[in-house]
Design a protein around this motif. Structure first.
Motif, PDB file in Angstrom:
ATOM      1  N   GLY A  35       0.798  -1.217   0.000  1.00 53.98           N
ATOM      2  CA  GLY A  35       0.000   0.000   0.000  1.00 53.98           C
ATOM      3  C   GLY A  35       0.830   1.268   0.000  1.00 53.98           C
ATOM      4  O   GLY A  35       0.375   2.311   0.468  1.00 53.98           O
ATOM      5  N   ASP A  51       3.465   5.666   2.648  1.00 49.97           N
ATOM      6  CA  ASP A  51       2.195   5.002   2.882  1.00 49.97           C
ATOM      7  C   ASP A  51       1.089   5.805   2.189  1.00 49.97           C
ATOM      8  O   ASP A  51       0.891   6.987   2.472  1.00 49.97           O
ATOM      9  CB  ASP A  51       1.922   4.910   4.381  1.00 49.97           C
ATOM     10  N   ALA A  52       0.373   5.168   1.263  1.00 55.18           N
ATOM     11  CA  ALA A  52      -0.585   5.894   0.426  1.00 55.18           C
ATOM     12  C   ALA A  52      -1.752   6.464   1.229  1.00 55.18           C
ATOM     13  O   ALA A  52      -2.230   7.569   0.935  1.00 55.18           O
ATOM     14  CB  ALA A  52      -1.101   4.977  -0.676  1.00 55.18           C
ATOM     15  N   GLN A  53      -2.239   5.746   2.228  1.00 53.95           N
ATOM     16  CA  GLN A  53      -3.358   6.254   3.019  1.00 53.95           C
ATOM     17  C   GLN A  53      -2.940   7.485   3.820  1.00 53.95           C
ATOM     18  O   GLN A  53      -3.686   8.468   3.894  1.00 53.95           O
ATOM     19  CB  GLN A  53      -3.878   5.153   3.960  1.00 53.95           C
ATOM     20  N   GLN A  54      -1.767   7.433   4.417  1.00 53.15           N
ATOM     21  CA  GLN A  54      -1.272   8.596   5.150  1.00 53.15           C
ATOM     22  C   GLN A  54      -1.018   9.769   4.196  1.00 53.15           C
ATOM     23  O   GLN A  54      -1.308  10.927   4.517  1.00 53.15           O
ATOM     24  CB  GLN A  54       0.007   8.235   5.897  1.00 53.15           C
ATOM     25  N   TYR A  55      -0.486   9.456   3.038  1.00 57.66           N
ATOM     26  CA  TYR A  55      -0.196  10.501   2.046  1.00 57.66           C
ATOM     27  C   TYR A  55      -1.484  11.193   1.593  1.00 57.66           C
ATOM     28  O   TYR A  55      -1.540  12.419   1.476  1.00 57.66           O
ATOM     29  CB  TYR A  55       0.525   9.867   0.860  1.00 57.66           C
ATOM     30  N   LYS A  56      -2.534  10.409   1.362  1.00 60.23           N
ATOM     31  CA  LYS A  56      -3.809  10.964   0.919  1.00 60.23           C
ATOM     32  C   LYS A  56      -4.411  11.880   1.974  1.00 60.23           C
ATOM     33  O   LYS A  56      -5.102  12.861   1.641  1.00 60.23           O
ATOM     34  CB  LYS A  56      -4.776   9.818   0.599  1.00 60.23           C
ATOM     35  N   ALA A  57      -4.152  11.597   3.245  1.00 61.05           N
ATOM     36  CA  ALA A  57      -4.725  12.394   4.335  1.00 61.05           C
ATOM     37  C   ALA A  57      -3.961  13.693   4.589  1.00 61.05           C
ATOM     38  O   ALA A  57      -4.425  14.540   5.355  1.00 61.05           O
ATOM     39  CB  ALA A  57      -4.759  11.565   5.617  1.00 61.05           C
TER      40      ALA A  57
END
Length: 339
Positions: A35, A51-57
């Motif tokens: 991910g 980390d893509a989820q952290q990056y998106k946030a």
């Protein structure tokens, strides 16, 4: 809007909006198995992963740091080459269809106007089939790192000094990473087969590696001690005035910290560890300044040595591993002392 319905895009591309000569599309970027999303520095061209989820946030106006060189720029500047190829192909497919639509319209008008004259004209367009978008096959992460400051998770593929979100890493993180890197290098050479290792030993590669390890140990401790002292001691600038490279010398460094009102790091470590560190520092001095040739200064610092003046000092892997362990202990004590 009728033209938009006729535009066909590859899987992973969504045409969001089109106004006159401008358009907006969303293009998916495949993540790795963990991910994580690739980022590439526009300055040094090296890749790291986040980390893509952290990056998106993260905030939309985020500016990123290159973990290697410290280049600081708007986050969209860190698109990787493979990601850019994917985006450019999608944009190219859209542009080709827009051009084709305009040609359809133009030639259809010409064909209609030519029916009443002496010249017959016909035009037939060909359906467009978008190509599948190129995949992403970038270096996969080996170990996930977590920034002690912002807690963002990221992966690097070399020596680094920065967190991609909050910038300069703490001096302690840099120091322990450096010591681990030297230990990993010793492990890698030790793990080689006898057939591979033999010519390296004959060429002096192993010996040179041990010398480099000793020199790196001293440099790592020097950088950490200097950073901690200047960040912690209120009158650090005045105390360091005229002291030169004092953090390269163990006893003067310990005396300086004691003078500043902090505990004696020598007592915290114990006499045996401190003496081994003194011997490591003395070895580093003769290799850096005298090609490893033993001199009177070395024997003064290492009174128990059996070497004689004029001989070349011989290091071993065991000595290097002990030096790394002692340096790690010293770094930990420096952090405890300089709070």
């Amino acid at each position: 809007m009728r033209n938009n319905r006729r535009i066909r895009m590859a899987d992973g591309v969504e045409l969001v909006d089109h106004q006159n000569d401008s358009f907006k599309m969303q293009i998916s970027i495949p993540l790795d198995d963990n991910g994580f999303l690739g980022r590439q520095c526009p300055e040094c061209a090296l890749i790291f992963r986040m980390d893509a989820q952290q990056y998106k946030a993260l905030p939309e106006d985020l500016t990123l740091w290159c973990v290697y060189c410290g280049h600081h720029a708007e986050h969209s500047e860190f698109i990787t080459e493979q990601q850019r190829e994917r985006v450019m192909q999608a944009a190219g497919d859209y542009a080709m269809q827009r051009v084709s639509h305009e040609l359809d319209k133009m030639f259809s008008d010409v064909a209609r106007r030519s029916r009443g004259g002496s010249i017959s004209f016909s035009y037939k367009s060909r359906p467009f089939s978008p190509r599948p978008l190129p995949g992403i096959d970038e270096e996969q992460l080996i170990r996930v790192r977590t920034c002690a400051g912002c807690h963002i998770q990221y992966a690097v593929f070399g020596e680094h000094r920065y967190c991609p979100v909050c910038g300069q890493l703490p001096a302690a993180s840099v120091a322990f990473d450096a010591l681990l890197a030297d230990a990993a290098r010793l492990d890698a050479l030790e793990a080689l087969s006898p057939e591979v290792k033999a010519p390296l030993r004959e060429q002096g590669v192993l010996t040179r590696n041990w010398v480099d390890t000793v020199e790196n140990v001293v440099g790592t401790v020097e950088a950490l001690a200097s950073a901690l002292f200047q960040a912690t001691v209120p009158n650090a600038t005045a105390l360091l005035n005229g002291k030169g490279a004092i953090f390269q010398r163990l006893d003067p460094m310990a005396d300086l910290i004691l003078t500043a009102g902090y505990p004696d790091v020598r007592s915290a470590l114990g006499p045996q560890t401190w003496q081994r560190l003194l011997e490591t520092w003395a070895a580093r001095h003769v290799f850096t300044h005298n090609d490893g040739i033993v001199d009177e200064k070395y024997l003064t610092r290492v009174p128990g040595s059996s070497a004689r003046i004029g001989q070349r000092l011989v290091l071993t892997e065991g000595m290097c591993r002990q030096a790394l362990d002692d340096a790690k202990s010293l770094c930990e004590k420096l952090i405890d002392v300089l709070r």
